[in-house]
Design an enzyme around this catalytic site. Structure first.
Site, mmCIF file in Angstrom:
data_model
loop_
_atom_site.group_PDB
_atom_site.id
_atom_site.type_symbol
_atom_site.label_atom_id
_atom_site.label_comp_id
_atom_site.label_asym_id
_atom_site.label_seq_id
_atom_site.Cartn_x
_atom_site.Cartn_y
_atom_site.Cartn_z
ATOM 1 N N LYS A 189 0.850 -1.187 0.000
ATOM 2 C CA LYS A 189 0.000 0.000 0.000
ATOM 3 C C LYS A 189 0.888 1.239 0.000
ATOM 4 C CE LYS A 189 -2.841 3.142 2.470
ATOM 5 N NZ LYS A 189 -2.010 4.192 1.854
ATOM 6 N N GLU A 265 9.141 1.290 11.341
ATOM 7 C CA GLU A 265 10.132 2.378 11.367
ATOM 8 C C GLU A 265 9.329 3.660 11.474
ATOM 9 O OE1 GLU A 265 11.611 5.496 10.525
ATOM 10 O OE2 GLU A 265 12.282 4.884 8.533
ATOM 11 N N CYS A 300 13.417 10.631 7.071
ATOM 12 C CA CYS A 300 13.239 10.015 8.396
ATOM 13 C C CYS A 300 14.440 10.256 9.302
ATOM 14 C CB CYS A 300 12.996 8.518 8.251
ATOM 15 S SG CYS A 300 11.513 8.096 7.319
ATOM 16 N N GLU A 398 8.848 15.249 15.959
ATOM 17 C CA GLU A 398 9.286 15.198 14.571
ATOM 18 C C GLU A 398 8.446 16.172 13.746
ATOM 19 O OE1 GLU A 398 10.638 11.766 11.505
ATOM 20 O OE2 GLU A 398 8.591 11.581 12.258
#
Length: 494
Positions: A189, A265, A300, A398
């Protein structure tokens, strides 16, 4: 060598509507639903993709299960799977510029980075795992001589993969290539805002001879397609790169279904630590800027916390601000552009909110504005925030944008405390001439990768994965196979 004229020609082409790839066929959503693909370059509709339904996801999973159980792929000799995967990599390489331009129009990454980090990275990853799979051996256990004890490596079955929008080909290949090489079937996906290149490479996989049903791609919303994958009783392993809240939800889905293994992750708030004895401050400034501002900070492992020893803090920030002035933010299809677009208006708004909160708290903000709004695109200035306390929201959360929080420190111990003082543990960097200090910092910092006198660049030969709330499991390297192969013992009485 990239050619601007060729890029411009590809960028001017219409993009056909996307379609699921299920059981080797292009298919629309079961209910006919579609989603507009909005280009971050101009805010306009680029094309459409299916708004996938639960039925679509179930159909793809069933196709993958049939393909696995009948052995059309899993029972091939490893060398045969290798040949198909290598042909797939060759086709991706032959279409690399087309894929890179399509991806830039979809997600906004600057073309110079996208070409290397997307199709070419995917090619290298697929080749790595294709070449590795016929070199993995089972084991003979050192047990009683009246017994032959064998340890086999067996494909897990059906792998569900959910990947983000920042580097869909690179991260997609990290998950799909080892899973396929090991003999599994895959349902992928993509992110709603970066599906087009993954749909295209799925077509190329079929052209390369990958049997129908072995690699399926279903587009749509995470709350529908992702949930169906998470709750499915027929997905054996689920791998995901994305946000913490979604990762937690996938773990809940596992508990509510078949206890599928879930590997996550979940991003980071990575510290980039510059000591006064850094070997070259000018180089540290350049690499640190690129480590947070390239791809509009949508990486990331981005070095979003810049820890600078107080003795050089003001000098370093000054040099950083000067370097940022040389970075060109704009059309990511222009080869002269240093940093491209933010992926979506939603993400841009989130970035600006973090900056506004920091400014309201009295922090010094350099940059921090939306720019080029007249283009209709989603562009933001590289942003430096100084005077940051380690507990500030901008230093704890983040942002996932071109925003760096600068924090001074006075000692090695303090740097370690600040570095480890978030919920994340994905990446870090240390700049120092002192080799002993570098090794002490590597041991002390809780992160999956620690760079020394650089930021970024680890290739497919080494693992990437997080600790703490950055996730579990590893992509890249031979260690990635651990997610996609079960160990099976054979205990044979002689």
């Amino acid at each position: 060598m990239l050619d601007q004229a060729r890029i411009d020609t590809l960028a001017a082409q219409d993009v056909r509507p996307g379609a699921h790839i299920i059981d080797g066929e292009r298919r629309g959503a079961s209910d006919g639903g579609e989603m507009d693909v909005i280009s971050p370059l101009n805010g306009k509709v680029l094309t459409t993709i299916p708004r996938g339904t639960r039925e679509d996801a179930d159909r793809a999973i069933a196709s993958a299960r049939r393909a696995f159980e009948d052995g059309r792929w899993a029972d091939l000799p490893p060398a045969a799977r290798k040949r198909t995967l290598l042909k797939w990599a060759d086709l991706i390489e032959a279409n690399a510029l087309e894929l890179a331009v399509l991806g830039v129009r979809d997600n906004g990454t600057e073309i110079g980075m996208a070409f290397k980090a997307e199709p070419l990275s995917a090619v290298a990853t697929i080749r790595y795992y294709a070449e590795a799979i016929d070199k993995l051996y089972g084991e003979i256990a050192p047990t009683d001589p009246s017994v032959l004890a064998l340890v086999h490596r067996a494909a897990v079955g059906v792998v569900g993969a959910i990947v983000p929008w920042n580097f869909p080909l690179m991260i997609g290949a990290w998950k799909v290539a080892p899973a396929l090489a090991a003999g599994n079937s895959v349902v992928l996906k993509p992110a709603e805002t970066a599906s087009l290149t993954l749909l295209r490479i799925a077509e190329l996989a079929l052209d390369a001879g990958l049997p129908p049903g072995v690699f399926n791609v279903v587009t749509g919303e995470g709350a529908v397609v992702g949930e169906a994958m998470g709750l499915s009783m027929d997905v054996d392993v689920l791998v995901f790169t994305g946000s913490g809240p979604v990762g937690r939800r996938l773990l809940e889905y596992s508990a509510k279904s078949n206890l599928k293994r879930v590997y996550l992750e979940l991003g980071g708030k990575s510290p980039n630590i510059v000591f006064a004895d850094a070997p070259d401050l000018t180089e540290a400034v350049k690499v640190s800027a690129n480590g947070i501002f390239r791809n509009a900070g949508q990486v990331c492992v981005a070095g979003s916390r810049l820890l600078v020893e107080r003795a050089i803090h003001d000098e370093f920030v000054s040099k950083l601000a000067e370097f940022v002035k040389t970075m060109s933010v704009g059309n990511p299809l222009d080869l002269s552009t240093s940093a491209g677009a933010v992926n979506s208006l939603r993400q841009l708004d989130q970035n600006l909110r973090f900056v506004d909160e920091a400014r309201s708290a009295g922090r010094v903000v350099i940059g921090g504005a939306r720019i080029l709004e007249e283009t209709g695109g989603y562009f933001m200035e590289p942003t430096i925030v100084t005077g940051v306390d380690p507990s500030d929201p901008i230093a704890q959360n983040e942002v996932f944008g071109p925003v760096v929080a600068v924090i001074p420190f006075d000692s090695e111990d303090e740097a370690v405390r600040i570095a480890n003082g978030t919920d994340y543990g994905l990446a870090a960097a240390v700049w120092t001439r002192d080799l002993s200090r570098a090794h002490r910092m590597i041991r002390a910092i809780r992160a999956g990768v620690v760079h020394v006198n650089t930021y970024g660049g680890p290739d497919v030969t080494v693992p990437i994965g997080g600790v703490k709330q950055s996730g579990n499991g590893h992509d890249k390297s031979l260690h990635a196979f651990d997610k996609y192969l079960d160990l099976k013992t054979a205990w044979i009485k002689l």
